[in-house]
Design a protein around this motif. Structure first.
Motif, short mmCIF file in Angstrom:
data_model
loop_
_atom_site.label_atom_id
_atom_site.label_comp_id
_atom_site.label_asym_id
_atom_site.label_seq_id
_atom_site.Cartn_x
_atom_site.Cartn_y
_atom_site.Cartn_z
N GLU A 142 0.84 -1.21 0.00
CA GLU A 142 0.00 0.00 0.00
C GLU A 142 0.87 1.26 0.00
O GLU A 142 0.57 2.22 -0.70
CB GLU A 142 -0.94 0.00 1.22
CG GLU A 142 -1.99 -1.08 1.18
CD GLU A 142 -2.87 -1.03 -0.06
OE1 GLU A 142 -3.37 0.05 -0.40
OE2 GLU A 142 -3.04 -2.08 -0.69
N ALA A 162 1.09 4.06 -3.05
CA ALA A 162 0.92 5.51 -2.87
C ALA A 162 2.10 6.27 -3.47
O ALA A 162 1.92 7.34 -4.07
CB ALA A 162 0.76 5.83 -1.39
N LYS A 209 1.66 6.22 -7.24
CA LYS A 209 0.60 7.16 -7.62
C LYS A 209 1.15 8.58 -7.64
O LYS A 209 0.89 9.34 -8.59
CB LYS A 209 -0.56 7.04 -6.62
CG LYS A 209 -1.82 7.74 -7.05
CD LYS A 209 -2.99 7.38 -6.14
CE LYS A 209 -4.15 8.30 -6.45
NZ LYS A 209 -4.93 8.62 -5.27
N GLU A 210 1.91 8.93 -6.63
CA GLU A 210 2.51 10.27 -6.55
C GLU A 210 3.41 10.52 -7.77
O GLU A 210 3.49 11.64 -8.28
CB GLU A 210 3.31 10.39 -5.24
CG GLU A 210 4.04 11.69 -5.03
CD GLU A 210 3.11 12.87 -4.71
OE1 GLU A 210 1.98 12.62 -4.27
OE2 GLU A 210 3.54 14.02 -4.93
N VAL A 238 5.43 11.16 0.58
CA VAL A 238 4.28 10.24 0.64
C VAL A 238 4.16 9.64 2.04
O VAL A 238 3.06 9.60 2.62
CB VAL A 238 4.42 9.14 -0.45
CG1 VAL A 238 3.37 8.05 -0.26
CG2 VAL A 238 4.32 9.77 -1.84
N LEU A 292 1.00 10.13 4.50
CA LEU A 292 0.22 8.99 5.00
C LEU A 292 0.20 9.00 6.53
O LEU A 292 -0.83 8.75 7.15
CB LEU A 292 0.83 7.66 4.51
CG LEU A 292 0.69 7.33 3.02
CD1 LEU A 292 1.48 6.07 2.70
CD2 LEU A 292 -0.77 7.15 2.62
N ARG A 313 -3.79 8.01 7.63
CA ARG A 313 -4.02 6.93 6.66
C ARG A 313 -3.07 5.74 6.93
O ARG A 313 -3.45 4.59 6.75
CB ARG A 313 -3.82 7.50 5.24
CG ARG A 313 -3.98 6.53 4.12
CD ARG A 313 -5.42 6.07 3.92
NE ARG A 313 -5.46 4.93 3.02
CZ ARG A 313 -6.08 3.78 3.27
NH1 ARG A 313 -6.78 3.62 4.37
NH2 ARG A 313 -6.04 2.78 2.41
#
Ligand code: GLN
Length: 284
Positions: free
Chosen positions: A60, A64, A67-68, A228, A232, A237
């Protein structure tokens, strides 16, 4: 409590903070259309297999990061002691495998800000308990190859550990009477003894921190990874991800137990897809 590991952990926080201050958080040109994460998927809840898919907390976090960067995440699964050498050899851009920040590893790779504070524990039979490090002196101690648990046995107990390719296979060897006790990181240790009423874990023997590793000399990528992780963490998160995957790893372990009960180690030489290889102590 291991003072050396606490110092290592604190030094890593300082080094990572300096690295973040130096770099702007933008996507580095060197990262191709996909970004590869290298890991070792026998380490629930951080990375484990659900069917053919590798899932978990580290996955996970790396999703992330991907994605960034606007990239697609690809996952490479290797033996734990190959994770850092493979990263250095350029087989992946990110290494995330519950990797503890240590002084030795910091000479080889750069680490992100830490995302978990944790440590190692004994896994023992309740009939033969171990609480303090010295109690394992002269005993057969099973560990996963290449881990800080192996370092602990060498450095603190002054002896060679018995090597296995996962915490679960070391545990299976203990159940088979081949080692007296196992040392592993606390979260996979908890996963291993789930549904095993005759076994328990000790208090923490060390304090360690996990971080994402990247090849040295990439301040821009390191800054993105840190950004990131910080986001998070700051948004809460990260805690949600940890809780979610701890629960999912527990559910997966229960499903494995049912499967193992239905297809016990009679599937030796462990070629059947139904065989619970880790629980049977078979090679991968
Ligand atoms: N945290 C331990 C280490 O870095 C174990 C990691 C693992 O086995 N995946 O050595």
């Amino acid at each position: 409590m291991n003072a050396k590991l606490i110092r290592i952990a604190l030094a890593s926080v300082t080094a990572a903070t300096v690295a973040f201050a130096e770099g702007e958080a933008k996507a580095p040109a060197a990262v191709p259309g996909t970004i590869r994460m290298i890991t070792e998927a026998t380490f629930p809840p951080y990375e484990f297999r659900q069917g053919t898919e590798v899932v978990g907390i580290d996955v996970e976090i790396c999703k992330a990061i991907a994605k960034e960067l606007g990239k697609e995440l690809k996952i490479e699964d290797v033996e734990f002691d190959s994770v850092i050498p493979s990263l250095i050899a350029g087989k992946a851009e990110l290494a995330a495998a519950g990797i503890t920040v240590t002084e030795d590893r910091k000479m080889k790779v750069d680490f992100s800000h830490p995302y978990v504070r944790t440590g190692i524990v004994f896994i023992y039979a309740k009939a033969n308990p171990f609480e303090k490090g010295e109690e394992a002196k002269g005993k057969r101690v099973g560990v996963q190859n290449g881990t800080t648990s192996a370092d602990f046995v060498r450095e603190q107990l002054g002896q060679e550990p018995e090597m296995f390719d996962s915490p679960a296979s070391a545990f299976a060897a203990m159940k088979a009477g081949k080692v007296d006790v196992v040392i592993a990181d606390i979260d996979p240790a908890k996963a291993v003894i789930k549904g095993e009423p005759d076994y328990d874990i000790s208090e923490l023997l060390t304090v360690e921190e996990y971080a994402v590793a990247i090849k040295k000399g990439q301040p821009e990528l390191l800054a993105v990874v840190n950004k990131v992780i910080d986001e998070l963490d700051g948004s809460g998160r990260l805690d949600e991800i940890k809780d979610e995957w701890t629960a999912k790893a527990e559910a997966a372990a229960s499903a494995e137990e049912v499967k193992a009960a239905a297809a016990p180690c009679g599937c030796v030489p462990c070629t059947s897809a139904d065989c619970n290889k880790a629980a049977c102590g078979c090679a991968k």
